[in-house]
Design an enzyme around this catalytic site. Structure first.
Site, mmCIF file in Angstrom:
data_model
loop_
_atom_site.group_PDB
_atom_site.id
_atom_site.type_symbol
_atom_site.label_atom_id
_atom_site.label_comp_id
_atom_site.label_asym_id
_atom_site.label_seq_id
_atom_site.Cartn_x
_atom_site.Cartn_y
_atom_site.Cartn_z
ATOM 1 C CG ASN A 9 4.622 61.266 51.454
ATOM 2 O OD1 ASN A 9 3.435 61.346 51.124
ATOM 3 N ND2 ASN A 9 5.612 61.361 50.582
ATOM 4 C CD1 TRP A 10 0.783 57.392 55.416
ATOM 5 C CD2 TRP A 10 -1.444 57.579 55.391
ATOM 6 N NE1 TRP A 10 0.336 57.149 56.689
ATOM 7 C CE2 TRP A 10 -1.029 57.259 56.703
ATOM 8 C CE3 TRP A 10 -2.814 57.746 55.147
ATOM 9 C CZ2 TRP A 10 -1.924 57.100 57.756
ATOM 10 C CZ3 TRP A 10 -3.706 57.593 56.199
ATOM 11 C CH2 TRP A 10 -3.269 57.270 57.484
ATOM 12 C CE LYS A 11 6.430 57.756 49.128
ATOM 13 N NZ LYS A 11 7.629 57.470 48.394
ATOM 14 C CG HIS A 96 8.015 63.619 47.448
ATOM 15 N ND1 HIS A 96 8.337 62.601 46.577
ATOM 16 C CD2 HIS A 96 8.156 63.107 48.697
ATOM 17 C CE1 HIS A 96 8.648 61.521 47.281
ATOM 18 N NE2 HIS A 96 8.546 61.800 48.565
ATOM 19 C CD GLU A 168 11.964 62.715 51.334
ATOM 20 O OE1 GLU A 168 11.646 61.889 52.194
ATOM 21 O OE2 GLU A 168 11.260 62.956 50.331
ATOM 22 N N GLY A 174 12.115 54.780 48.739
ATOM 23 C CA GLY A 174 11.368 53.601 48.278
ATOM 24 C C GLY A 174 12.238 52.472 47.775
HETATM 25 C C1 PEP Z 1 9.142 59.578 50.883
HETATM 26 O O1 PEP Z 1 8.111 59.304 50.319
HETATM 27 O O2 PEP Z 1 9.466 60.766 51.013
HETATM 28 C C2 PEP Z 1 9.978 58.501 51.400
HETATM 29 C C3 PEP Z 1 11.056 58.821 52.084
HETATM 30 O O3 PEP Z 1 9.581 57.216 51.122
HETATM 31 P P1 PEP Z 1 10.187 55.836 51.744
HETATM 32 O O4 PEP Z 1 10.267 56.045 53.239
HETATM 33 O O5 PEP Z 1 9.217 54.796 51.361
HETATM 34 O O6 PEP Z 1 11.543 55.670 51.162
#
Ligand code: PEP
Length: 256
Positions: A9-11, A96, A168, A174
């Site tokens: 997931n590049w956001k 998300h 998550e 993050g």
């Molecule tokens: C996400 O964006 O779903 C995520 C898990 O980000 P990160 O791996 O940066 O914590």
């Protein structure tokens, strides 16, 4: 053997130059790791088509980070499921925590999007999980139940067939503070048991990922757990070398 699913997931990150470097590296190195893994890349919408052209023949799948609830019409700035499908998207992330937080998306809206994705024969990746406060107040299970109940209410016992659930915990996203793999395993078991109460589907068919501060160093401790069907990777997926290392680790575990 169940393949593990590794999602990038590049956001709101990357650009044409970095994508080109990433894809060249991926093209050179990915083929030997795909036997036991399904790999999905979810870039910003504007780069979807560019990436599809390069990954389609590599057997890597395209994911979108979100979708609008309308299929077409006067909805300035939005992207419809028909457009995503048109350009080769197969998976769509929905719910998300960043959409819930920064775009006020609630469980009902997320359920609508989830249904729209399924009715369009694409695969939703439904993100669920508790905040730090909710965890501290022992509300994790209650929060997860609420996030799942509305999906069952709308779509009945087959809701999670051909879908992915990404657990998550918000406090792990993050932050560099990934959850403890044993804790994740217990939550995944809770989710499976809860779904099992509502549905007669084979539990093997339910796919549950973990996401939250995954990197090449900690991926193994999660992927070793049989109840963790794969990983949703945020910032570590922007660096092709690191992302490939995570896929390699998954491959090694499943090769054994
Ligand atoms: C996400 O964006 O779903 C995520 C898990 O980000 P990160 O791996 O940066 O914590």
């Amino acid at each position: 053997m169940k393949k593990k699913i590794i999602i990038a997931n590049w956001k709101l990150n990357s650009n044409i130059k970095n994508i080109s470097i990433f894809l060249k590296n991926l093209q050179l190195n990915i083929s030997s790791y795909l036997k036991y893994n399904t790999v999905i890349i979810a870039p910003p919408t504007i780069y979807l088509e560019r990436i599809y052209k390069k990954i389609n023949n590599l057997n890597i799948f395209l994911g979108a980070q979100d979708v609008d609830i309308h299929k077409q019409g006067a909805f300035t700035g939005e992207t419809s499921i028909l457009m995503l499908k048109d350009i080769g998207v197969k998976y769509v992330i929905v719910g998300h925590s960043e959409r819930r937080l920064f775009h006020n998306e609630n469980n009902k809206l997320i359920a609508k999007k989830f249904g729209l994705i399924k009715n369009s024969y694409l695969i939703p990746i439904l993100c669920i999980g508790e905040s730090e406060d909710e965890k501290r107040n022992n509300k994790t299970e209650e929060i997860i139940k609420n996030q799942l109940d509305i999906i069952f209410e709308f779509f009945g016992e087959k809701a999670f067939v051909n879908s992915i659930i990404a657990y998550e915990p918000i406090w792990a996203i993050g932050t560099g503070l990934s959850a403890d793999p044993e804790y994740v395993e217990s939550i995944h078991q809770f989710i499976k048991d809860y779904i099992n109460q509502y549905s007669s589907n084979n539990l093997e068919e339910i796919i549950i990922q973990y996401g939250g501060s995954i990197n090449a160093k900690n991926a193994k401790s999660f992927l070793e757990k049989s109840s963790i069907d794969g990983l949703l990777v945020g910032s570590a997926s922007l660096d092709c070398k690191e992302f490939l290392e995570i896929i390699k680790v998954s491959n090694e575990i499943l090769c054994k």
